[in-house]
Scaffold this motif. Structure first.
Motif, mmCIF file in Angstrom:
data_model
loop_
_atom_site.group_PDB
_atom_site.id
_atom_site.type_symbol
_atom_site.label_atom_id
_atom_site.label_comp_id
_atom_site.label_asym_id
_atom_site.label_seq_id
_atom_site.Cartn_x
_atom_site.Cartn_y
_atom_site.Cartn_z
ATOM 1 N N LEU B 15 0.820 -1.207 0.000
ATOM 2 C CA LEU B 15 0.000 0.000 0.000
ATOM 3 C C LEU B 15 0.853 1.257 0.000
ATOM 4 C CD1 LEU B 15 -2.979 -0.616 2.448
ATOM 5 C CD2 LEU B 15 -3.105 0.047 0.052
ATOM 6 N N THR B 18 4.903 1.941 -4.790
ATOM 7 C CA THR B 18 4.384 1.705 -6.130
ATOM 8 C C THR B 18 5.346 0.782 -6.859
ATOM 9 O OG1 THR B 18 5.533 3.552 -7.105
ATOM 10 C CG2 THR B 18 3.346 3.983 -6.236
ATOM 11 N N CYS B 81 -2.791 -8.297 -4.545
ATOM 12 C CA CYS B 81 -3.882 -8.002 -5.486
ATOM 13 C C CYS B 81 -4.762 -6.863 -4.994
ATOM 14 C CB CYS B 81 -4.750 -9.242 -5.704
ATOM 15 S SG CYS B 81 -3.991 -10.400 -6.821
ATOM 16 N N PRO B 83 -4.020 -3.768 -3.190
ATOM 17 C CA PRO B 83 -3.692 -2.349 -3.410
ATOM 18 C C PRO B 83 -3.957 -1.840 -4.828
ATOM 19 C CG PRO B 83 -1.994 -3.389 -2.087
ATOM 20 C CD PRO B 83 -2.893 -4.491 -2.572
ATOM 21 N N PRO B 84 -3.675 -2.628 -5.902
ATOM 22 C CA PRO B 84 -3.936 -2.095 -7.244
ATOM 23 C C PRO B 84 -5.409 -1.783 -7.492
ATOM 24 C CG PRO B 84 -2.464 -3.967 -7.392
ATOM 25 C CD PRO B 84 -2.966 -3.924 -5.988
ATOM 26 N N LEU B 85 -6.334 -2.395 -6.703
ATOM 27 C CA LEU B 85 -7.757 -2.085 -6.876
ATOM 28 C C LEU B 85 -8.034 -0.605 -6.600
ATOM 29 C CD1 LEU B 85 -9.439 -5.234 -5.325
ATOM 30 C CD2 LEU B 85 -9.706 -4.421 -7.663
ATOM 31 N N LEU B 86 -7.126 0.027 -5.815
ATOM 32 C CA LEU B 86 -7.296 1.447 -5.518
ATOM 33 C C LEU B 86 -7.241 2.298 -6.778
ATOM 34 C CD1 LEU B 86 -5.196 1.853 -2.261
ATOM 35 C CD2 LEU B 86 -7.651 2.070 -2.525
ATOM 36 N N VAL B 87 -6.783 1.707 -7.889
ATOM 37 C CA VAL B 87 -6.706 2.483 -9.130
ATOM 38 C C VAL B 87 -8.092 3.000 -9.518
ATOM 39 C CG1 VAL B 87 -7.060 0.653 -10.858
ATOM 40 C CG2 VAL B 87 -5.552 2.563 -11.362
ATOM 41 N N LEU B 88 -9.133 2.256 -9.157
ATOM 42 C CA LEU B 88 -10.497 2.696 -9.476
ATOM 43 C C LEU B 88 -10.807 3.986 -8.725
ATOM 44 C CD1 LEU B 88 -12.210 -0.801 -9.313
ATOM 45 C CD2 LEU B 88 -11.555 0.495 -11.346
ATOM 46 N N VAL B 90 -8.369 6.013 -7.494
ATOM 47 C CA VAL B 90 -7.414 7.007 -7.992
ATOM 48 C C VAL B 90 -7.964 7.683 -9.238
ATOM 49 C CG1 VAL B 90 -5.151 7.281 -9.099
ATOM 50 C CG2 VAL B 90 -5.352 5.933 -7.021
ATOM 51 N N GLU B 91 -8.585 6.877 -10.106
ATOM 52 C CA GLU B 91 -9.107 7.443 -11.351
ATOM 53 C C GLU B 91 -10.192 8.476 -11.066
ATOM 54 O OE1 GLU B 91 -11.781 5.427 -13.768
ATOM 55 O OE2 GLU B 91 -10.836 5.992 -15.654
ATOM 56 N N TYR B 94 -8.597 11.512 -9.465
ATOM 57 C CA TYR B 94 -7.772 12.220 -10.439
ATOM 58 C C TYR B 94 -8.599 13.234 -11.227
ATOM 59 C CZ TYR B 94 -4.690 12.919 -14.432
ATOM 60 O OH TYR B 94 -3.917 13.462 -15.407
ATOM 61 N N ARG B 95 -9.814 12.841 -11.573
ATOM 62 C CA ARG B 95 -10.668 13.751 -12.335
ATOM 63 C C ARG B 95 -10.902 15.051 -11.573
ATOM 64 N NH1 ARG B 95 -13.614 10.610 -16.309
ATOM 65 N NH2 ARG B 95 -13.326 8.408 -15.851
#
Lengths: 212, 169
Positions: B15, B18, B81, B83-88, B90-91, B94-95
């Protein structure tokens, strides 16, 4: 790389079923020898060029977001693209497809290694493999440091030096002063955020003064 | 070794980093003092991770197997597997904040610190290596050189090193 030109008005390719997503990512997971860069190239070729499910611009944007997400970038990319293709089922299918063969083979290799690890030849081999891992690790370190250092240098020589100092200081803080890693990471992020924020504010003030 | 704590530590270090190998530093920091892992086991699993397919981050699966068998490996896989789910998230975030300069600054500082600490880990790996110093130094340089050319696949470089080790013993 030959790409057929985009035909305006051509119907977009139909959304793939989760089953097809699973099969495509399973093939990716099976072929992805050679680490991150090789795997990224394989994924790009499959979803952008071969199946044309994702546009080049969307792929680049997704990959950039993965850089700032915790954990394995390639898994984050798999999740984003999986969702684009088939929603939540797409996420599950893409992750499962990628990980089933690659994690399975990693497990098999480790199990094989664990049986043979006490053999004298295996130890001799490992003693040579460790420095090779370190050599490849140096290359990875360079590749990881290059993008942030380049964008800092583009802002001025002083900022470039600041970046190098931040890198060296973080290493020294752990090696010499044994500070906890998480603490060092958060502190480096905070210092850099402050420097970057101040610079942006100065630029904004100057722009405002110039326009008056 | 407590497997649940192990799961938690892998999750925590993933977490707060990167990239697939960013979590090496945190795990190093947490597991060595506990006596749950050795420098050697880090080196072994990183090497297996380089040879096997998939993201290099799967070294953790190998690491989990060496420390806690099949259950250790599966728990480690689950932990990397998540921590990468946080990309949703983050996206979505980010907006909203993509124009705030401090965000970009934070990410850069984090990336640079990860590399600085990664060097410390590499030094530790060499210390735990066990081969003769001159031989190790030569292999570091040779593999770095072969890696820079980008012509030689990583698993071939590792294989050549292993062969050299067996022949030179």
């Amino acid at each position: 790389m030959t790409m057929p030109p985009e035909t305006p008005g051509a119907p977009p390719p139909a959304a793939p079923s989760p089953w097809l997503v699973l099969r495509v990512w399973f093939a990716l997971g099976l072929q992805s020898f050679g680490g991150g860069a090789a795997t990224l190239a394989l994924i790009r070729r499959a979803v952008v060029e071969q199946h044309r499910w994702v546009s080049e611009a969307d792929f680049s944007r997704d990959w950039a977001l993965c850089q700032i997400t915790p954990g394995i970038n390639l898994l984050a990319l798999t999740i984003l693209i999986g969702r684009r293709l088939a929603g939540a089922a797409g996420i599950a299918a893409a992750l499962l497809g990628l990980l089933l063969p690659s994690a399975g083979l990693t497990l098999l290799l480790t199990a094989f290694y664990a049986r043979a690890r006490h053999a004298e030849a295996m130890q001799a081999a490992l003693n040579a493999v460790i420095p090779a891992t370190v050599g490849l690790g140096l290359l990875t370190a360079y590749q990881m440091a290059r993008p942030p250092l380049q964008s800092l240098r583009a802002e001025g020589a002083g900022y470039g030096l600041f970046g190098v100092a931040l890198l060296a200081g973080s290493g020294a803080a752990v090696l010499l002063w044994h500070l906890p890693v998480v603490f060092v990471l958060c502190a480096a992020g905070a210092v850099s955020a402050a420097v970057h924020g101040l610079r942006a504010r100065r630029l904004a003030q100057r722009a405002r003064a110039g326009s008056r | 070794m407590n497997l649940l704590t192990f799961f938690g530590l892998v999750l925590k270090s993933s977490l707060f980093s990167t990239g697939g190998m960013g979590n090496v530093a945190g795990l190093h920091d947490d597991l060595l003092p506990r006596g749950w892992a050795t420098e050697r086991e880090f080196a072994e699993s990183l090497a297996v991770g380089q040879v096997s397919p998939g993201p290099n981050g799967l070294w953790v699966v190998s690491f989990g197997y060496l420390l806690g068998g099949l259950r250790g490996a599966l728990l480690a896989l689950a932990a990397i597997c998540l921590p990468p789910l946080l990309v949703l998230f983050v996206e979505r975030l980010y907006r909203r904040v993509r124009d705030h300069p401090a965000v970009e600054g934070f990410m850069r500082g984090l990336a640079l610190a990860v590399v600085g600490i990664f060097f410390v880990v590499l030094i530790g790996l060499l210390r735990g290596g066990g081969g003769p110093g001159v031989q190790s130094a030569l292999i570091v340089l040779a593999s770095l050189g072969l890696g820079i050319t980008r012509r030689v696949p990583v698993f071939l470089i590792i294989g050549l090193a292993a062969l050299a080790g067996v022949l030179l013993r």
